[in-house]
Design a protein around this motif. Structure first.
Motif, PDB file in Angstrom:
ATOM      1  N   TYR A  88     -18.045  91.009  74.595  1.00  0.00           N
ATOM      2  CA  TYR A  88     -17.956  92.471  74.528  1.00  0.00           C
ATOM      3  C   TYR A  88     -18.698  93.138  75.687  1.00  0.00           C
ATOM      4  CZ  TYR A  88     -15.853  92.072  69.928  1.00  0.00           C
ATOM      5  OH  TYR A  88     -14.991  91.782  68.892  1.00  0.00           O
ATOM      6  N   THR A  89     -19.772  92.513  76.177  1.00  0.00           N
ATOM      7  CA  THR A  89     -20.500  93.076  77.310  1.00  0.00           C
ATOM      8  C   THR A  89     -19.664  93.028  78.587  1.00  0.00           C
ATOM      9  OG1 THR A  89     -22.594  92.342  76.333  1.00  0.00           O
ATOM     10  CG2 THR A  89     -22.618  92.938  78.653  1.00  0.00           C
ATOM     11  N   VAL A  90     -18.998  91.898  78.829  1.00  0.00           N
ATOM     12  CA  VAL A  90     -18.154  91.765  80.021  1.00  0.00           C
ATOM     13  C   VAL A  90     -16.991  92.748  79.970  1.00  0.00           C
ATOM     14  CG1 VAL A  90     -16.558  90.239  81.241  1.00  0.00           C
ATOM     15  CG2 VAL A  90     -18.757  89.364  80.462  1.00  0.00           C
ATOM     16  N   VAL A  91     -16.362  92.875  78.808  1.00  0.00           N
ATOM     17  CA  VAL A  91     -15.222  93.780  78.655  1.00  0.00           C
ATOM     18  C   VAL A  91     -15.646  95.236  78.908  1.00  0.00           C
ATOM     19  CG1 VAL A  91     -13.575  94.746  77.003  1.00  0.00           C
ATOM     20  CG2 VAL A  91     -13.923  92.272  77.112  1.00  0.00           C
ATOM     21  N   ALA A  92     -16.822  95.610  78.420  1.00  0.00           N
ATOM     22  CA  ALA A  92     -17.241  97.012  78.482  1.00  0.00           C
ATOM     23  C   ALA A  92     -17.886  97.406  79.809  1.00  0.00           C
ATOM     24  CB  ALA A  92     -18.208  97.310  77.336  1.00  0.00           C
ATOM     25  N   THR A  93     -18.586  96.469  80.472  1.00  0.00           N
ATOM     26  CA  THR A  93     -19.369  96.839  81.650  1.00  0.00           C
ATOM     27  C   THR A  93     -18.922  96.161  82.937  1.00  0.00           C
ATOM     28  OG1 THR A  93     -21.037  95.093  81.371  1.00  0.00           O
ATOM     29  CG2 THR A  93     -21.389  97.156  80.168  1.00  0.00           C
ATOM     30  N   GLY A  94     -18.112  95.122  82.858  1.00  0.00           N
ATOM     31  CA  GLY A  94     -17.735  94.364  84.048  1.00  0.00           C
ATOM     32  C   GLY A  94     -18.612  93.134  84.199  1.00  0.00           C
ATOM     33  N   ALA A  95     -18.129  92.154  84.955  1.00  0.00           N
ATOM     34  CA  ALA A  95     -18.799  90.856  85.037  1.00  0.00           C
ATOM     35  C   ALA A  95     -20.175  90.937  85.699  1.00  0.00           C
ATOM     36  CB  ALA A  95     -17.912  89.870  85.794  1.00  0.00           C
ATOM     37  N   SER A  96     -20.307  91.699  86.784  1.00  0.00           N
ATOM     38  CA  SER A  96     -21.570  91.740  87.521  1.00  0.00           C
ATOM     39  C   SER A  96     -22.693  92.342  86.696  1.00  0.00           C
ATOM     40  CB  SER A  96     -21.403  92.536  88.824  1.00  0.00           C
ATOM     41  OG  SER A  96     -20.504  91.894  89.688  1.00  0.00           O
ATOM     42  N   LEU A  97     -22.439  93.502  86.110  1.00  0.00           N
ATOM     43  CA  LEU A  97     -23.460  94.163  85.308  1.00  0.00           C
ATOM     44  C   LEU A  97     -23.772  93.356  84.046  1.00  0.00           C
ATOM     45  CD1 LEU A  97     -25.326  96.544  85.023  1.00  0.00           C
ATOM     46  CD2 LEU A  97     -23.471  97.863  83.979  1.00  0.00           C
ATOM     47  N   ALA A  98     -22.745  92.742  83.469  1.00  0.00           N
ATOM     48  CA  ALA A  98     -22.960  91.911  82.283  1.00  0.00           C
ATOM     49  C   ALA A  98     -23.849  90.722  82.623  1.00  0.00           C
ATOM     50  CB  ALA A  98     -21.621  91.426  81.723  1.00  0.00           C
ATOM     51  N   MET A  99     -23.577  90.078  83.764  1.00  0.00           N
ATOM     52  CA  MET A  99     -24.382  88.929  84.179  1.00  0.00           C
ATOM     53  C   MET A  99     -25.817  89.357  84.485  1.00  0.00           C
ATOM     54  SD  MET A  99     -23.608  86.153  87.210  1.00  0.00           S
ATOM     55  CE  MET A  99     -22.108  85.611  86.383  1.00  0.00           C
ATOM     56  N   ALA A 100     -25.967  90.498  85.153  1.00  0.00           N
ATOM     57  CA  ALA A 100     -27.304  90.979  85.494  1.00  0.00           C
ATOM     58  C   ALA A 100     -28.115  91.305  84.246  1.00  0.00           C
ATOM     59  CB  ALA A 100     -27.196  92.217  86.390  1.00  0.00           C
TER      60      ALA A 100
END
Length: 301
Positions: A88-100
């Motif tokens: 849900y984090t990747v879907v909502a914020t994008g991969a870079s911000l989710a990874m960070a």
């Protein structure tokens, strides 16, 4: 085994995690993420059961067999929460911000473990040099976040931080459990808990998609189906063995940096994509960790 070997194994584990994530994602896209979790845990459980059976007379595999606290037996349940939080984090914020955000959660949680000695970790002090080194790693995380094209949604960023904290907690708990039962047996119990949680959750809440995904699995490439589970065995056993033996913050930064660098290599080679902020962020995180290593090697006055 000395510190350089532990650090090497940690970095190797981070690289393997990247490959495992790609395999799990591709399998999940072909079926569902629930099917990916269930099948991977089943494969891992079978492999570890065979290892325990064949190596039951070897103390290194059998483990010390000490009595462990009851809550360590349920550590595998965290895997289900981590999978869904990351999705849900990747879907909502994008991969870079989710990874960070996930890396920040891992790093912050690992620092708490090191400073307090919580969950069986060795208690360590934070001096000015270490604080400065951690600040460099923190800048790396910020640089990673700045490269994303997603949306800064505070709730989902916090969920990413939570996912990172839970990930680090699960690794520390499993490593602590391994000190009582051995790395193989602790990992075996981890897979039992994860599989039980996955079966219960997905068959209760996503029964039809899960059954359809399982039915589709025999038609998929064999390597795609089994690779995630096989690699998961290495990751869980490796982290069970290493995490408690080195500062938790080293593990968090090294695992994350190695994972990011391997992901960049995979994207560049196979998908013709490259992210400079992720590369710079990973390098800064490694420089920060190197500063901590130098500080640890200095004699205490």
């Amino acid at each position: 085994m000395n510190l350089p070997m532990y650090l090497f194994l940690d970095a190797l584990t981070g690289m393997v995690i990247s490959i495992m994530v790609v395999a799990n994602t591709l399998y999940g896209q072909a079926t569902t993420m629930g099917v990916s979790l269930i099948v991977n845990h089943t494969i891992g459980l079978v492999i570890l059961s065979v290892i325990l059976l064949l190596g039951r007379k070897h103390s290194a595999i059998r483990g010390p067999g000490k009595k462990a606290p009851w809550y360590l037996y349920f550590n595998g349940l965290f895997g289900l929460a981590i999978l869904n939080l990351n999705y849900y984090t990747v879907v909502a914020t994008g991969a870079s911000l989710a990874m960070a955000s996930t890396v920040f959660g891992q790093s912050f949680c690992s620092l708490i473990f090191d400073l307090t000695g919580w969950m069986g970790m060795q208690k360590r002090k934070l001096n000015k040099a270490k604080a400065l080194s951690l600040a460099v790693s923190g800048v790396g995380i910020v640089v990673m976040a700045s490269g994303g094209e997603g949306t800064f949604a505070i709730l989902y960023v916090l969920l990413g931080v939570l996912a990172g904290a839970i990930t680090m907690t699960q690794m520390v708990l499993n490593s602590t459990f391994a000190s009582y039962k051995g790395a193989i047996r602790a990992s075996h119990q981890n897979f039992i808990g994860g599989l039980a949680a996955g079966l219960l959750f997905y068959f209760l809440l996503q029964r039809q998609p899960t059954l359809e995904g399982l039915a589709k699995t025999p038609s998929l490439p064999f390597l795609l189906v089994v690779s995630g589970g096989i690699l998961a065995v290495f990751v869980v056993v490796s982290t069970s063995y290493v995490i408690i033996k080195i500062p938790a913050v080293y593990s968090a930064l090294l695992l994350s940096s190695a994972q990011i660098l391997m992901s960049l290599a995979i994207d560049t080679i196979f998908f013709d994509k490259f992210s400079l902020p992720l590369l710079i962020g990973a390098i800064l995180m490694l420089l920060g960790m190197a500063g901590n290593l130098v500080s640890d090697r200095k004699p205490t006055p």
